[in-house]
Design a protein around this motif. Structure first.
Motif, PDB file in Angstrom:
ATOM      1  N   ASN A 167     -17.683 -39.878 -35.830  1.00  0.00           N
ATOM      2  CA  ASN A 167     -16.744 -41.176 -35.680  1.00  0.00           C
ATOM      3  C   ASN A 167     -15.682 -41.234 -36.540  1.00  0.00           C
ATOM      4  N   ILE A 168     -15.811 -40.942 -37.691  1.00  0.00           N
ATOM      5  CA  ILE A 168     -14.691 -40.890 -38.862  1.00  0.00           C
ATOM      6  C   ILE A 168     -13.712 -39.849 -39.032  1.00  0.00           C
ATOM      7  N   GLU A 169     -14.410 -38.603 -39.232  1.00  0.00           N
ATOM      8  CA  GLU A 169     -13.717 -37.460 -39.398  1.00  0.00           C
ATOM      9  C   GLU A 169     -13.207 -36.825 -38.150  1.00  0.00           C
ATOM     10  N   LYS A 170     -14.074 -37.003 -37.112  1.00  0.00           N
ATOM     11  CA  LYS A 170     -13.623 -36.630 -35.762  1.00  0.00           C
ATOM     12  C   LYS A 170     -13.690 -34.864 -35.737  1.00  0.00           C
ATOM     13  N   ILE A 171     -14.503 -34.411 -36.553  1.00  0.00           N
ATOM     14  CA  ILE A 171     -14.789 -33.081 -36.579  1.00  0.00           C
ATOM     15  C   ILE A 171     -14.723 -32.145 -35.282  1.00  0.00           C
ATOM     16  N   LEU A 451     -28.207 -31.336 -32.493  1.00  0.00           N
ATOM     17  CA  LEU A 451     -27.911 -32.428 -32.255  1.00  0.00           C
ATOM     18  C   LEU A 451     -26.385 -32.911 -32.140  1.00  0.00           C
ATOM     19  N   LEU A 452     -25.948 -32.679 -33.299  1.00  0.00           N
ATOM     20  CA  LEU A 452     -24.776 -33.297 -33.522  1.00  0.00           C
ATOM     21  C   LEU A 452     -23.650 -32.839 -32.333  1.00  0.00           C
ATOM     22  N   THR A 453     -23.695 -31.431 -32.120  1.00  0.00           N
ATOM     23  CA  THR A 453     -23.196 -30.815 -31.049  1.00  0.00           C
ATOM     24  C   THR A 453     -23.416 -31.551 -29.838  1.00  0.00           C
ATOM     25  N   ASP A 454     -24.491 -31.892 -29.417  1.00  0.00           N
ATOM     26  CA  ASP A 454     -24.816 -32.787 -28.207  1.00  0.00           C
ATOM     27  C   ASP A 454     -24.289 -34.185 -28.438  1.00  0.00           C
ATOM     28  N   LEU A 455     -24.327 -34.866 -29.593  1.00  0.00           N
ATOM     29  CA  LEU A 455     -23.666 -35.989 -30.022  1.00  0.00           C
ATOM     30  C   LEU A 455     -22.074 -36.100 -29.718  1.00  0.00           C
ATOM     31  N   LYS A 456     -21.429 -34.797 -30.167  1.00  0.00           N
ATOM     32  CA  LYS A 456     -20.148 -34.921 -29.952  1.00  0.00           C
ATOM     33  C   LYS A 456     -19.623 -34.947 -28.642  1.00  0.00           C
ATOM     34  N   SER A 457     -20.316 -34.448 -27.583  1.00  0.00           N
ATOM     35  CA  SER A 457     -20.062 -34.355 -26.109  1.00  0.00           C
ATOM     36  C   SER A 457     -20.393 -35.702 -25.911  1.00  0.00           C
ATOM     37  N   GLY A 458     -21.349 -36.402 -26.176  1.00  0.00           N
ATOM     38  CA  GLY A 458     -21.659 -37.817 -25.919  1.00  0.00           C
ATOM     39  C   GLY A 458     -20.643 -38.927 -26.441  1.00  0.00           C
ATOM     40  N   TYR A 459     -20.367 -38.522 -27.664  1.00  0.00           N
ATOM     41  CA  TYR A 459     -19.254 -39.425 -28.057  1.00  0.00           C
ATOM     42  C   TYR A 459     -17.825 -39.391 -27.236  1.00  0.00           C
ATOM     43  N   ASN A 464     -24.468 -43.519 -25.525  1.00  0.00           N
ATOM     44  CA  ASN A 464     -25.096 -44.225 -26.383  1.00  0.00           C
ATOM     45  C   ASN A 464     -25.788 -43.400 -27.363  1.00  0.00           C
ATOM     46  N   PRO A 465     -25.364 -43.431 -28.678  1.00  0.00           N
ATOM     47  CA  PRO A 465     -25.902 -42.185 -29.555  1.00  0.00           C
ATOM     48  C   PRO A 465     -27.403 -42.609 -29.834  1.00  0.00           C
ATOM     49  N   ARG A 466     -27.784 -43.822 -29.807  1.00  0.00           N
ATOM     50  CA  ARG A 466     -29.497 -43.878 -29.800  1.00  0.00           C
ATOM     51  C   ARG A 466     -30.190 -43.374 -28.743  1.00  0.00           C
ATOM     52  N   GLN A 467     -29.897 -43.421 -27.534  1.00  0.00           N
ATOM     53  CA  GLN A 467     -30.185 -42.788 -26.394  1.00  0.00           C
ATOM     54  C   GLN A 467     -30.345 -41.238 -26.680  1.00  0.00           C
ATOM     55  N   GLN A 468     -29.428 -40.555 -27.166  1.00  0.00           N
ATOM     56  CA  GLN A 468     -29.303 -39.113 -27.351  1.00  0.00           C
ATOM     57  C   GLN A 468     -30.526 -38.912 -28.553  1.00  0.00           C
ATOM     58  N   PHE A 469     -30.294 -39.482 -29.669  1.00  0.00           N
ATOM     59  CA  PHE A 469     -31.451 -39.290 -30.447  1.00  0.00           C
ATOM     60  C   PHE A 469     -32.873 -39.319 -29.779  1.00  0.00           C
TER      61      PHE A 469
END
Length: 473
Positions: A167-171, A451-459, A464-469
């Motif tokens: 969200n913040i650094e947008k890696i 998980l964070l790679t998947d959350l990046k695509s979701g972002y 909704n990040p909670r749903q992906q968790f």
């Protein structure tokens, strides 16, 4: 006065209104207002079931690929294309009236990716090594529990760093961007409100390639057929009085390595090919002439080359890891900022969408003792040595996540040896502790990064990040 943007020395972009007032842009608020898609179906039953089914196939595929090549391959892009093709067919047959949404497909990809990586490099490097060196192999139910605990720790290790990194650094997380681009092209709508042709084209090519690969495997392996493709194509020359096949040189009659090479890339494949030629074409014959080895063939040469090759692998991995020291430092300074920052109104509103950062402590306090018990009960590792693995695993999860986000390579081959060095010092001679301690840190790092790679695509697609968790768990 026209609207302008001001950039401060730290790189933040601020909006300048006509009256000269500067308001810093909140990236989370901007995402929430422009990208987030509340109310769109996401973690539905059909998305979970489809992800489980596709992920289980990918899990078996990854198992074979890891044992064959040593590489674990990402499965998310393939999974979302397969799911799109499947539900497009179901919709055309009139078996469902509800359109399979882009967020459902994204959630399905999280489930499939989690399943596929259960046989990823972190696990499939450790368990076979343990069996080969000690003869120790837990039963299937215990292995299931072991893998599940490692995966869950990886998921919870990712929670406190998600907002900072994405969200913040947008890696970048390049694979996550690739998945988001694939999802957008698959679910792009034409003027009539139907999916555009790009998704159908990709699904068609995936199907054609899959059928072709299956046909080659059948023609090669099914013995009931009157004719079979050869398993190996031998080179029509030799040297030092032996055929090329005696030196383990040839072309395999399988499309597996061709597909893996297309994903891995030319540079890595060329390096591996050069290493193979040097080892089996030059070093092997030289060792035979000097009497270091007594015969030709893969096993005979490997008995000599295994240890220098292992030293090269470990030294290269650790050195590459040390060159990324800036990313390592950023990982821990970013983690410090997470726990020290003050939540304002916007952050609290975002916390209702994202998983709260403070939800890592209690799962780790519950899962940690279970992992220590399993290390002691299954592998005979002293309980105090098992405890050492927990803080290392959580720290390695943070490092692996950032390095993966910046390079698209999860450094499991570096994290494992780093852990083995520690265990080699504290419990010398204990092979099980050395191997399975590395399994804990490497596995947690792998699942956190996944998980964070998947959350990046979701972002990027507004999920909704909670749903992906929940999907990942």
């Amino acid at each position: 006065m026209s609207e302008e943007k001001a950039v401060d020395p730290k790189g933040r972009i601020d909006e300048v209104d006509p009256k000269g007032r500067i308001d810093e842009v909140d990236p989370e608020r901007e995402w929430r207002e422009k990208v987030y898609r509340p109310g769109v179906p996401q973690l539905t039953a059909r998305a979970v079931v489809a992800g489980m089914l596709i992920g289980s196939v990918m899990c078996l595929s990854n198992l074979f690929v890891v044992l064959k090549t040593g590489w674990s391959l990402g499965v998310t892009v393939t999974s979302v294309i397969l799911a799109f093709a499947l539900f497009s067919l179901v919709e055309k047959l009139g078996l469902t009236k509800n359109h399979f949404s882009i967020l459902e497909n994204n959630a399905m990809g999280s489930v499939a990716s989690a399943a596929g990586y259960m046989t990823g490099g972190g696990n499939m490097a450790a368990v076979p090594a343990l069996f080969m060196l000690t003869g120790m192999l837990p039963t299937a139910p215990w292995l299931f529990v072991w893998f599940a605990m490692i995966a869950a720790l990886g998921v919870f290790a990712a929670i406190p760093i998600k907002r900072q990194l994405i969200n913040i650094e947008k890696i970048p997380f390049p694979s996550g961007i690739a998945t988001a681009e694939t999802l957008n092209s698959l679910h792009a709508m034409d003027g009539s409100g139907k999916d555009g042709g790009e998704g159908s084209k990709k699904a068609r090519w995936l199907a054609i390639a899959g059928v072709f690969g299956a046909m080659v495997a059948v023609l090669r392996d099914v013995k009931l057929l009157p004719w079979n493709l050869p398993k190996d194509f031998h080179l029509p020359f030799g040297w030092r009085g032996h055929k090329a096949s005696d030196w383990s040189m040839g072309v395999e009659g399988s499309l597996l390595l061709m597909g893996a090479g297309a994903i891995i890339g030319f540079r890595v494949c060329a390096s591996m090919m050069l290493g193979s030629i040097l080892c089996y074409g030059f070093v092997g014959p030289a060792m035979l002439e000097r009497g270091v080895i007594t015969g030709v063939g893969y096993k005979a040469i490997l008995q000599f080359t295994l240890w220098p090759a292992a030293a090269l692998l470990i030294a290269s991995g650790l050195l590459s890891f040390s060159f990324q020291w800036r990313s390592v430092v950023k990982s821990f300074t970013g983690l410090t900022r997470i726990f020290s920052k003050t939540k304002d109104g916007d952050a609290d509103e975002m916390a209702g969408i994202d998983q709260p950062d403070d939800q890592t402590s209690w799962p780790v306090l519950v899962l940690g003792p279970v992992v220590v018990f399993l290390m002691s009960y299954l592998f005979g590792i002293p309980w105090w040595a098992g405890i050492i693995a927990l803080p290392m695993a959580m720290a390695m999860g943070v490092v692996a996540a950032r390095v993966t986000g910046e390079t698209d390579i999860t450094p499991t081959k570096a994290l494992g040896p780093a852990t083995q060095i520690v265990y080699g010092a504290v419990v010398p001679g204990n092979l099980a502790a050395n191997i399975m301690g590395a399994n804990v840190t490497g596995g947690v790092g792998l699942h956190a990064a996944d998980l964070l790679t998947d959350l990046k695509s979701g972002y990027l697609v507004g999920a909704n990040p909670r749903q992906q968790f929940k999907a990942q768990l």
